[in-house]
Scaffold this active site. Structure first.
Site, PDB file in Angstrom:
ATOM      1  N   ASP A  29       0.781  -1.243   0.000  1.00 28.05           N
ATOM      2  CA  ASP A  29       0.000   0.000   0.000  1.00 28.05           C
ATOM      3  C   ASP A  29       0.817   1.300   0.000  1.00 28.05           C
ATOM      4  OD1 ASP A  29      -1.553  -2.133   0.777  1.00 28.05           O
ATOM      5  OD2 ASP A  29      -2.184  -1.248   2.663  1.00 28.05           O
ATOM      6  N   GLU A 205     -10.666  -2.455   4.395  1.00 29.97           N
ATOM      7  CA  GLU A 205      -9.298  -1.920   4.487  1.00 29.97           C
ATOM      8  C   GLU A 205      -9.129  -0.508   3.902  1.00 29.97           C
ATOM      9  OE1 GLU A 205      -6.606  -5.930   4.583  1.00 29.97           O
ATOM     10  OE2 GLU A 205      -6.848  -5.049   2.609  1.00 29.97           O
TER      11      GLU A 205
HETATM   12  C1  FRU Z   1      -3.950  -3.669   2.585  1.00 30.05           C
HETATM   13  C2  FRU Z   1      -3.380  -4.092   3.934  1.00 30.05           C
HETATM   14  C3  FRU Z   1      -3.761  -3.096   5.028  1.00 30.05           C
HETATM   15  C4  FRU Z   1      -2.665  -3.289   6.034  1.00 30.05           C
HETATM   16  C5  FRU Z   1      -1.467  -3.524   5.137  1.00 30.05           C
HETATM   17  C6  FRU Z   1      -0.434  -4.442   5.716  1.00 30.05           C
HETATM   18  O1  FRU Z   1      -3.228  -4.166   1.521  1.00 30.05           O
HETATM   19  O2  FRU Z   1      -3.813  -5.378   4.257  1.00 30.05           O
HETATM   20  O3  FRU Z   1      -5.050  -3.287   5.557  1.00 30.05           O
HETATM   21  O4  FRU Z   1      -2.492  -2.181   6.859  1.00 30.05           O
HETATM   22  O5  FRU Z   1      -1.964  -4.066   3.928  1.00 30.05           O
HETATM   23  O6  FRU Z   1       0.691  -4.495   4.897  1.00 30.05           O
END
Ligand code: FRU
Length: 457
Positions: A29, A205
């Site tokens: 992300d 998310e």
């Molecule tokens: C989304 C996610 C988020 C989390 C991160 C962990 O891709 O699952 O919810 O904070 O990646 O790397």
């Protein structure tokens, strides 16, 4: 014209040349997108020790134009509260949190400490934490009283903070569980109180929340997005959000995830710029794993047919233009393909096409087909399909083609498809074809691009 080759370290066969990747190792992300004094900051989920997900750390890159990125030192590393999951950043112009030094506003990062994801944090919950920088993002200090938000629901994560000018308060959107999100409010960025919960069916998310002015009406709205980019539009009623209807798909491509927009872009610029992690891409044999989508400007439209949001690549892409070819009034007879550019390359292609009823128009870029079906009213590529209408009677299409990605925008960004691809050996650069009837390319412009790594990395 042959653009200069990318520098060593960014010259591998599957390295994207105008999309952000880390020099080595895994990314997911985008995090903490914030603009400060001429620099766009891009933090990102990063495994500094491997090519797969793990050891979540906030990597950090900077750019003055959203196109040329320079990776700098990692910003947040795991501690005894957990590894560093996703979150956001704001500039505290008025020192509401009290961390500012002298005249320099602080840059605040809000992140999830993912308890239980490292041996040091065994048995601890996911909590929301704060770190600040008083040197413009060069170094960060974790707040001594972390966490600032205790666990609300198991696995809660991904805090996104935004200033609410009308309410004179900070807002924070947090993912809870299932399709539930919580909105919280604060006046000092350290103490947070529940405002409301919001359910976004089909979403989870990485929430984002931002105000937008719709055109042409000039009405003010708030937009909330989830990791998959789906969005709802709403308004503030008595200090709380009322969103209209079910979440709307924003991008139909196969690899569009964890979207976030930049905070603190100056009002004189006024853009709301979004980027996504292109989840699911494959880069076999490469020293890196993962790329970001090309930054896009979001616009909210409120014509007679309701409210909708468009995505359109930032104009700064033109700094990469190396050469330009143009075509006008190119007739395509049913079933006769024309290769207009034999060599594969990095492209920014725009075209307008008129199709006979029942015809399907295909542009194949570096071996990847993008097809508009006039009978199905669809735009398809990379095994994905988007609905598309032609309000002007012709199709407008834009295609950004990098070594391992394709981004397609129909109807000036009303629909988009973002995806990862692998190079097709021996494919020509650009071929156009119509089947099931004739078509006419009213105009087409193909800019070949130089590598963004050649000037900053
Ligand atoms: C989304 C996610 C988020 C989390 C991160 C962990 O891709 O699952 O919810 O904070 O990646 O790397």
């Amino acid at each position: 014209m042959q653009p200069a080759p990318p520098p060593s370290g960014y010259d591998q066969a599957l390295r994207p040349q105008f999309h952000f990747t880390s020099r080595t190792n895994w990314i997911n992300d985008p995090n903490g997108l914030v603009y400060y004094k001429g620099t766009y900051h891009l933090f990102f989920q990063h495994n500094p020790d491997g090519n797969e997900w793990g050891n979540m750390t906030w990597g950090h890159a900077e750019s003055t134009d959203l196109v040329h990125w320079k990776q700098v030192s990692n910003a947040l590393t795991p501690d005894d509260l957990g590894t560093m999951f996703s979150g956001s950043a704001v500039i505290d112009w008025h020192n509401t949190a009290g961390f500012n030094k002298g005249k320099n506003p602080s840059m605040l990062l809000f992140y999830t400490a993912a308890g239980g994801t490292s041996p040091e944090s065994t048995g601890k919950p996911f909590t929301q934490c704060l770190a600040y920088s008083t040197d413009g993002g060069a170094t960060f200090t974790k707040y001594a009283e972390n966490p600032i938000i205790p666990e609300i629901a198991g696995g809660n994560r991904d805090p996104k903070v935004v200033w609410d000018q009308a309410g004179k308060r900070w807002l924070l959107a947090l993912y809870l569980d299932g399709d539930n999100f919580e909105l919280l409010q604060s006046t000092d960025l350290r103490h947070w109180h529940k405002l409301q919960t919001v359910s976004l069916p089909g979403c989870d998310e990485c929430p984002d929340l931002f105000p937008m002015i719709a055109r042409p009406s000039g009405h003010r709205y708030w937009v909330m997005t989830a990791a998959n980019g789906h969005y709802v539009v709403g308004q503030m009623v008595d200090g709380k959000f009322v969103f209209q209807g079910e979440p709307v798909v924003s991008d139909y491509g196969p690899n569009f995830y964890a979207v976030q927009t930049w905070s603190d872009i100056y009002r004189s610029d006024g853009r709301r710029i979004q980027i996504a992690w292109m989840r699911g891409g494959q880069y076999p044999g490469m020293p890196f794993n993962g790329q970001m989508s090309f930054p896009c400007v979001l616009k909210l439209h409120d014509g007679a047919k309701g409210l909708w949001m468009s995505r359109w690549p930032v104009r700064e892409i033109s700094s990469l233009y190396a050469g330009t070819e143009e075509w006008r009034d190119l007739a395509l007879a049913n079933g006769v393909p024309i290769t207009v550019q034999p060599k594969t390359g990095l492209w920014d292609i725009s075209l307008k096409v008129k199709c006979e009823a029942g015809a399907a128009f295909t542009i194949t870029v570096n071996g990847h087909a993008v097809t508009f079906s006039s009978s199905n009213k669809t735009l398809s590529c990379m095994n994905s399909t988007a609905p598309i209408r032609l309000p002007q009677g012709y199709l407008t299409l834009r295609v950004l083609a990098d070594v391992t990605s394709l981004e397609v925008y129909g109807n000036t960004g009303r629909v988009s498809l973002t995806g990862c691809v692998l190079p097709v050996a021996g494919a020509p650069g650009i071929t156009v074809e119509s089947t099931g009837g004739d078509a006419q390319i009213l105009s087409m412009t193909a800019h070949s691009l130089r590598s963004a790594w050649s000037t900053a990395h």
